[in-house]
Motif scaffolding. Structure first.
Motif, PDB file in Angstrom:
ATOM      1  N   HIS A   1       0.844  -1.187   0.000  1.00  0.00           N
ATOM      2  CA  HIS A   1       0.000   0.000   0.000  1.00  0.00           C
ATOM      3  C   HIS A   1       0.882   1.241   0.000  1.00  0.00           C
ATOM      4  CE1 HIS A   1      -3.442  -2.468   2.035  1.00  0.00           C
ATOM      5  NE2 HIS A   1      -3.341  -2.697   0.737  1.00  0.00           N
ATOM      6  N   LYS A   2       0.650   2.138  -0.946  1.00  0.00           N
ATOM      7  CA  LYS A   2       1.500   3.319  -1.068  1.00  0.00           C
ATOM      8  C   LYS A   2       1.437   4.212   0.175  1.00  0.00           C
ATOM      9  CE  LYS A   2       1.482   3.573  -6.105  1.00  0.00           C
ATOM     10  NZ  LYS A   2       1.169   4.427  -7.290  1.00  0.00           N
ATOM     11  N   GLU A   3       0.311   4.208   0.867  1.00  0.00           N
ATOM     12  CA  GLU A   3       0.176   5.034   2.061  1.00  0.00           C
ATOM     13  C   GLU A   3       1.175   4.610   3.142  1.00  0.00           C
ATOM     14  OE1 GLU A   3      -1.047   7.986   4.600  1.00  0.00           O
ATOM     15  OE2 GLU A   3      -1.478   7.718   2.461  1.00  0.00           O
ATOM     16  N   ASP A   4       1.424   3.323   3.254  1.00  0.00           N
ATOM     17  CA  ASP A   4       2.397   2.828   4.236  1.00  0.00           C
ATOM     18  C   ASP A   4       3.814   3.249   3.871  1.00  0.00           C
ATOM     19  OD1 ASP A   4       0.541   1.377   5.918  1.00  0.00           O
ATOM     20  OD2 ASP A   4       0.372  -0.074   4.286  1.00  0.00           O
ATOM     21  N   LEU A   5       4.122   3.241   2.581  1.00  0.00           N
ATOM     22  CA  LEU A   5       5.445   3.688   2.140  1.00  0.00           C
ATOM     23  C   LEU A   5       5.610   5.189   2.399  1.00  0.00           C
ATOM     24  CD1 LEU A   5       8.119   3.066   0.767  1.00  0.00           C
ATOM     25  CD2 LEU A   5       6.997   3.516  -1.438  1.00  0.00           C
ATOM     26  N   LYS A   6       4.550   5.945   2.149  1.00  0.00           N
ATOM     27  CA  LYS A   6       4.583   7.385   2.406  1.00  0.00           C
ATOM     28  C   LYS A   6       4.816   7.657   3.881  1.00  0.00           C
ATOM     29  CE  LYS A   6       1.675  11.515   2.224  1.00  0.00           C
ATOM     30  NZ  LYS A   6       0.321  12.052   1.875  1.00  0.00           N
ATOM     31  N   ARG A   7       4.143   6.890   4.726  1.00  0.00           N
ATOM     32  CA  ARG A   7       4.305   7.069   6.168  1.00  0.00           C
ATOM     33  C   ARG A   7       5.735   6.759   6.599  1.00  0.00           C
ATOM     34  NH1 ARG A   7       0.115   3.806   9.642  1.00  0.00           N
ATOM     35  NH2 ARG A   7      -1.220   5.146   8.362  1.00  0.00           N
ATOM     36  N   ALA A   8       6.293   5.661   6.085  1.00  0.00           N
ATOM     37  CA  ALA A   8       7.671   5.308   6.418  1.00  0.00           C
ATOM     38  C   ALA A   8       8.638   6.397   5.970  1.00  0.00           C
ATOM     39  CB  ALA A   8       8.038   3.977   5.760  1.00  0.00           C
ATOM     40  N   ARG A   9       8.395   6.956   4.797  1.00  0.00           N
ATOM     41  CA  ARG A   9       9.263   8.018   4.286  1.00  0.00           C
ATOM     42  C   ARG A   9       9.183   9.269   5.155  1.00  0.00           C
ATOM     43  NH1 ARG A   9       7.342   8.184  -0.414  1.00  0.00           N
ATOM     44  NH2 ARG A   9       6.044  10.047  -0.269  1.00  0.00           N
ATOM     45  N   ARG A  10       7.989   9.608   5.618  1.00  0.00           N
ATOM     46  CA  ARG A  10       7.821  10.771   6.492  1.00  0.00           C
ATOM     47  C   ARG A  10       8.640  10.604   7.777  1.00  0.00           C
ATOM     48  NH1 ARG A  10       6.548  13.337   2.885  1.00  0.00           N
ATOM     49  NH2 ARG A  10       4.583  14.390   2.413  1.00  0.00           N
ATOM     50  N   TYR A  11       8.539   9.428   8.374  1.00  0.00           N
ATOM     51  CA  TYR A  11       9.291   9.187   9.612  1.00  0.00           C
ATOM     52  C   TYR A  11      10.790   9.212   9.353  1.00  0.00           C
ATOM     53  CZ  TYR A  11       5.094   7.954  12.248  1.00  0.00           C
ATOM     54  OH  TYR A  11       3.877   7.995  12.904  1.00  0.00           O
ATOM     55  N   ALA A  12      11.220   8.660   8.228  1.00  0.00           N
ATOM     56  CA  ALA A  12      12.640   8.666   7.898  1.00  0.00           C
ATOM     57  C   ALA A  12      13.152  10.089   7.727  1.00  0.00           C
ATOM     58  CB  ALA A  12      12.888   7.848   6.629  1.00  0.00           C
ATOM     59  N   GLU A  13      12.344  10.933   7.091  1.00  0.00           N
ATOM     60  CA  GLU A  13      12.735  12.330   6.891  1.00  0.00           C
ATOM     61  C   GLU A  13      12.884  13.058   8.226  1.00  0.00           C
ATOM     62  OE1 GLU A  13      10.499  12.880   2.547  1.00  0.00           O
ATOM     63  OE2 GLU A  13       9.507  13.481   4.419  1.00  0.00           O
ATOM     64  N   ILE A  14      11.965  12.799   9.146  1.00  0.00           N
ATOM     65  CA  ILE A  14      12.024  13.434  10.456  1.00  0.00           C
ATOM     66  C   ILE A  14      13.267  12.978  11.221  1.00  0.00           C
ATOM     67  CG2 ILE A  14      10.901  13.500  12.719  1.00  0.00           C
ATOM     68  CD1 ILE A  14       9.613  15.298  10.634  1.00  0.00           C
ATOM     69  N   ILE A  15      13.594  11.687  11.133  1.00  0.00           N
ATOM     70  CA  ILE A  15      14.783  11.158  11.817  1.00  0.00           C
ATOM     71  C   ILE A  15      16.048  11.792  11.248  1.00  0.00           C
ATOM     72  CG2 ILE A  15      16.176   9.092  12.193  1.00  0.00           C
ATOM     73  CD1 ILE A  15      13.504   7.512  12.200  1.00  0.00           C
ATOM     74  N   VAL A  16      16.115  11.915   9.926  1.00  0.00           N
ATOM     75  CA  VAL A  16      17.289  12.519   9.286  1.00  0.00           C
ATOM     76  C   VAL A  16      17.444  13.972   9.715  1.00  0.00           C
ATOM     77  CG1 VAL A  16      18.235  13.278   7.074  1.00  0.00           C
ATOM     78  CG2 VAL A  16      17.332  10.965   7.313  1.00  0.00           C
ATOM     79  N   LEU A  17      16.352  14.704   9.766  1.00  0.00           N
ATOM     80  CA  LEU A  17      16.411  16.112  10.166  1.00  0.00           C
ATOM     81  C   LEU A  17      16.824  16.255  11.623  1.00  0.00           C
ATOM     82  CD1 LEU A  17      13.261  17.442   8.288  1.00  0.00           C
ATOM     83  CD2 LEU A  17      15.652  18.016   7.813  1.00  0.00           C
ATOM     84  N   PHE A  18      16.372  15.345  12.467  1.00  0.00           N
ATOM     85  CA  PHE A  18      16.814  15.346  13.866  1.00  0.00           C
ATOM     86  C   PHE A  18      18.329  15.154  13.924  1.00  0.00           C
ATOM     87  CE2 PHE A  18      17.834  13.450  17.919  1.00  0.00           C
ATOM     88  CZ  PHE A  18      17.005  14.094  18.829  1.00  0.00           C
ATOM     89  N   ALA A  19      18.828  14.198  13.137  1.00  0.00           N
ATOM     90  CA  ALA A  19      20.263  13.927  13.110  1.00  0.00           C
ATOM     91  C   ALA A  19      21.048  15.116  12.566  1.00  0.00           C
ATOM     92  CB  ALA A  19      20.540  12.680  12.276  1.00  0.00           C
ATOM     93  N   VAL A  20      20.504  15.773  11.556  1.00  0.00           N
ATOM     94  CA  VAL A  20      21.158  16.963  10.998  1.00  0.00           C
ATOM     95  C   VAL A  20      21.263  18.052  12.065  1.00  0.00           C
ATOM     96  CG1 VAL A  20      20.896  18.857   9.360  1.00  0.00           C
ATOM     97  CG2 VAL A  20      20.525  16.507   8.611  1.00  0.00           C
ATOM     98  N   GLY A  21      20.176  18.263  12.802  1.00  0.00           N
ATOM     99  CA  GLY A  21      20.201  19.259  13.865  1.00  0.00           C
ATOM    100  C   GLY A  21      21.243  18.938  14.916  1.00  0.00           C
ATOM    101  N   ALA A  22      21.330  17.665  15.302  1.00  0.00           N
ATOM    102  CA  ALA A  22      22.327  17.239  16.290  1.00  0.00           C
ATOM    103  C   ALA A  22      23.738  17.430  15.750  1.00  0.00           C
ATOM    104  CB  ALA A  22      22.091  15.783  16.666  1.00  0.00           C
ATOM    105  N   GLY A  23      23.934  17.095  14.477  1.00  0.00           N
ATOM    106  CA  GLY A  23      25.251  17.257  13.879  1.00  0.00           C
ATOM    107  C   GLY A  23      25.688  18.701  13.802  1.00  0.00           C
ATOM    108  N   VAL A  24      24.768  19.557  13.388  1.00  0.00           N
ATOM    109  CA  VAL A  24      25.070  20.989  13.310  1.00  0.00           C
ATOM    110  C   VAL A  24      25.377  21.547  14.692  1.00  0.00           C
ATOM    111  CG1 VAL A  24      24.086  23.264  12.808  1.00  0.00           C
ATOM    112  CG2 VAL A  24      23.757  21.375  11.196  1.00  0.00           C
TER     113      VAL A  24
END
Length: 241
Positions: A171-194
């Motif tokens: 189901h594409k909705e599940d893939l979209k949801r996984a991508r949203r969470y992945a994006e949030i995790i990456v941005l959290f990591a970027v903030g920590a790195g900066v």
């Protein structure tokens, strides 16, 4: 004559938009890196870590050091309480959303922290933990999905759960949801790195970057969330009445 009608189109809540959540998450990552790397290895957001370290201090009889973890933990609890009080008293306010009020409180608190010397670490960590708690309590959805802007464990679990469901059901909705969470995790990591990279240059003032990120989120929330009126041609026109 042609008649025209007005239709309302909903834009959704900007407090749940990916852009808003992204800046909040980057800010959350920076805050955690700031307090742990610069303010005495105390977690601003991850209170599980503080509880683990607190328990070790208690077992070893290091009572003065235990306060470094206990006070931020209690401050986090008070921050959740404060956010709920703001919600209860201002959730029906028309001119400003109660979540915006949370940011109006959080930003000045973090700005003041930037002026505090390292000898004031206990107070600084308490203020950051208080601010983080208000943020995590107020902002709990991104694109309609539950999420946390100041920690990653729940987001990581939800990401992998959604990805697993997608691989099974496609189901594409599940893939979209996984991508949203992945994006949030990456941005959290970027903030920590900066945050970690800037400490050697800006020191205590590094927390002001977090203030800037929160200010961007606040500005995004002022984008009109309510429904806009659009004049559309009456669909009955031309049907012969």
């Amino acid at each position: 004559m042609k008649q025209r009608i007005k239709r309302k189109i909903s834009h959704g809540q900007m407090s749940e938009a990916l852009a808003t959540a992204g800046f909040l998450s980057a800010s959350g990552g920076l805050q955690d890196a700031y307090t742990y790397l610069f303010r005495g290895k105390v977690f601003a957001n991850a209170q599980t870590g503080n509880i683990v370290l607190l328990s070790q201090c208690v077992i070893n009889g290091e009572w003065s050091r235990a306060l470094h973890y206990l006070i931020p933990l209690l401050s986090f609890a008070l921050g959740v309480f404060a956010a709920e009080l703001i919600r209860e008293h201002f959730q029906h306010t028309v001119k400003i959303h109660w979540r915006q009020l949370v940011l109006f409180v959080e930003i000045p608190l973090l700005f003041v922290v930037g002026f505090m010397p390292t000898s004031w670490n206990m107070l600084a960590n308490s203020m950051v933990s208080f601010s983080c708690a208000m943020q995590v309590q107020a902002f709990r959805k991104v694109s309609g999905y539950p999420f946390a802007s100041t920690m990653c464990i729940g987001n990581l679990r939800s990401c992998m759960e959604s990805l697993t469901v997608y691989l099974r059901l496609h189901h594409k909705e599940d893939l979209k949801r996984a991508r949203r969470y992945a994006e949030i995790i990456v941005l959290f990591a970027v903030g920590a790195g900066v945050g970690g990279a800037m400490l050697s240059r800006a020191g205590s003032y590094t927390i002001w970057i977090s203030c800037g990120l929160l200010a961007v989120s606040l500005c995004l929330m002022f984008i009109r969330e309510e429904e806009e009126l659009h004049e559309l041609q009456d669909p009955r026109d031309g049907q012969g009445r």
